[in-house]
Motif scaffolding. Structure first.
Motif, PDB file in Angstrom:
ATOM      1  N   THR A  59     -56.379 -39.951  91.574  1.00 42.23           N
ATOM      2  CA  THR A  59     -56.118 -39.994  93.180  1.00 42.23           C
ATOM      3  C   THR A  59     -57.722 -40.220  93.597  1.00 42.23           C
ATOM      4  N   SER A  60     -57.604 -40.817  94.820  1.00 42.16           N
ATOM      5  CA  SER A  60     -58.931 -41.066  95.329  1.00 42.16           C
ATOM      6  C   SER A  60     -59.152 -39.873  96.262  1.00 42.16           C
ATOM      7  N   TRP A  61     -60.645 -39.387  95.854  1.00 39.84           N
ATOM      8  CA  TRP A  61     -60.866 -38.056  96.632  1.00 39.84           C
ATOM      9  C   TRP A  61     -61.010 -38.314  98.199  1.00 39.84           C
ATOM     10  N   SER A  62     -61.495 -39.684  98.458  1.00 41.93           N
ATOM     11  CA  SER A  62     -61.739 -40.154  99.961  1.00 41.93           C
ATOM     12  C   SER A  62     -60.210 -40.180 100.664  1.00 41.93           C
ATOM     13  N   ASP A  63     -59.500 -41.320 100.269  1.00 37.15           N
ATOM     14  CA  ASP A  63     -58.258 -41.435 100.792  1.00 37.15           C
ATOM     15  C   ASP A  63     -56.962 -41.081 100.359  1.00 37.15           C
ATOM     16  N   GLY A  64     -56.948 -40.480  99.036  1.00 42.91           N
ATOM     17  CA  GLY A  64     -55.893 -39.977  98.862  1.00 42.91           C
ATOM     18  C   GLY A  64     -54.824 -40.770  98.047  1.00 42.91           C
ATOM     19  N   SER A  65     -55.248 -41.995  97.948  1.00 44.37           N
ATOM     20  CA  SER A  65     -54.437 -43.224  97.164  1.00 44.37           C
ATOM     21  C   SER A  65     -54.072 -42.636  95.831  1.00 44.37           C
ATOM     22  N   THR A  66     -53.185 -43.083  95.247  1.00 42.23           N
ATOM     23  CA  THR A  66     -52.580 -42.517  93.727  1.00 42.23           C
ATOM     24  C   THR A  66     -52.186 -43.729  92.938  1.00 42.23           C
ATOM     25  N   ARG A  67     -52.257 -43.233  91.713  1.00 42.65           N
ATOM     26  CA  ARG A  67     -51.778 -44.199  90.680  1.00 42.65           C
ATOM     27  C   ARG A  67     -51.270 -43.346  89.576  1.00 42.65           C
ATOM     28  N   TYR A  68     -50.195 -43.892  88.804  1.00 41.80           N
ATOM     29  CA  TYR A  68     -49.555 -43.078  87.951  1.00 41.80           C
ATOM     30  C   TYR A  68     -49.420 -43.925  86.611  1.00 41.80           C
ATOM     31  N   ALA A  69     -49.345 -43.339  85.513  1.00 50.32           N
ATOM     32  CA  ALA A  69     -48.720 -44.032  84.293  1.00 50.32           C
ATOM     33  C   ALA A  69     -47.124 -44.104  84.355  1.00 50.32           C
ATOM     34  N   ASP A  70     -46.478 -44.996  83.827  1.00 47.53           N
ATOM     35  CA  ASP A  70     -45.176 -45.347  83.984  1.00 47.53           C
ATOM     36  C   ASP A  70     -44.359 -44.188  83.278  1.00 47.53           C
ATOM     37  N   SER A  71     -45.023 -43.454  82.241  1.00 43.73           N
ATOM     38  CA  SER A  71     -44.249 -42.454  81.682  1.00 43.73           C
ATOM     39  C   SER A  71     -43.989 -40.973  82.306  1.00 43.73           C
ATOM     40  N   VAL A  72     -44.582 -41.292  83.482  1.00 39.38           N
ATOM     41  CA  VAL A  72     -44.464 -40.089  84.408  1.00 39.38           C
ATOM     42  C   VAL A  72     -44.288 -40.289  86.020  1.00 39.38           C
ATOM     43  N   LYS A  73     -43.995 -41.554  86.181  1.00 36.31           N
ATOM     44  CA  LYS A  73     -43.678 -42.010  87.728  1.00 36.31           C
ATOM     45  C   LYS A  73     -42.399 -41.212  87.717  1.00 36.31           C
TER      46      LYS A  73
END
Length: 125
Positions: free
Chosen positions: A51-65
């Protein structure tokens, strides 16, 4: 001294949930990305979520989405990882990490600037 301290790991049955916390201190992380990684016995450390500390945008590994959710509470200087629908293959030591470069954080973990000490998650079948 910069510190990332994980907590919240434990033993849970398959299908259960846990919430991991990563408490940060020692500097401001504005402009940084905070990520979670995991390492199972005999396997390489793998990226889980960031996650971005500034704007909270996120990304995930496919295995946990769809099962894991990363979030942050800037007021508490803490990043969380909610783990739902846990599977035995999620068993690992979970680490949080921080870097100012999202590519470094997600693709080149050997260059990440800050790491926590890890917390064990064990999922029984």
């Amino acid at each position: 001294q910069v510190q990332l301290v994980e907590s919240g790991g434990g033993l849970v049955q398959a299908g259960g949930s846990l919430r991991l916390s990563c408490a940060t201190s020692g500097r401001t992380f504005n402009g940084y990305f905070i990520g979670w990684f995991r390492q199972a016995p005999g396997k390489e450390r793998e990226f889980v979520a960031a996650t971005s500390w500034s704007d909270g945008s996120t990304r995930y590994a496919d295995s946990v989405k769809g099962r894991f959710t990363i979030s942050r509470d800037n007021g508490k200087n803490t990043v969380y990882l909610q783990l739902n629908s846990l599977k035995p293959e999620d068993t690992a030591v979970y680490y949080c990490a921080a870097d100012s470069n999202i590519v470094v954080l997600t693709a080149t973990p050997g260059r990440i600037r800050y790491w926590g000490q890890g917390t064990q998650v064990t999922v029984s079948s």
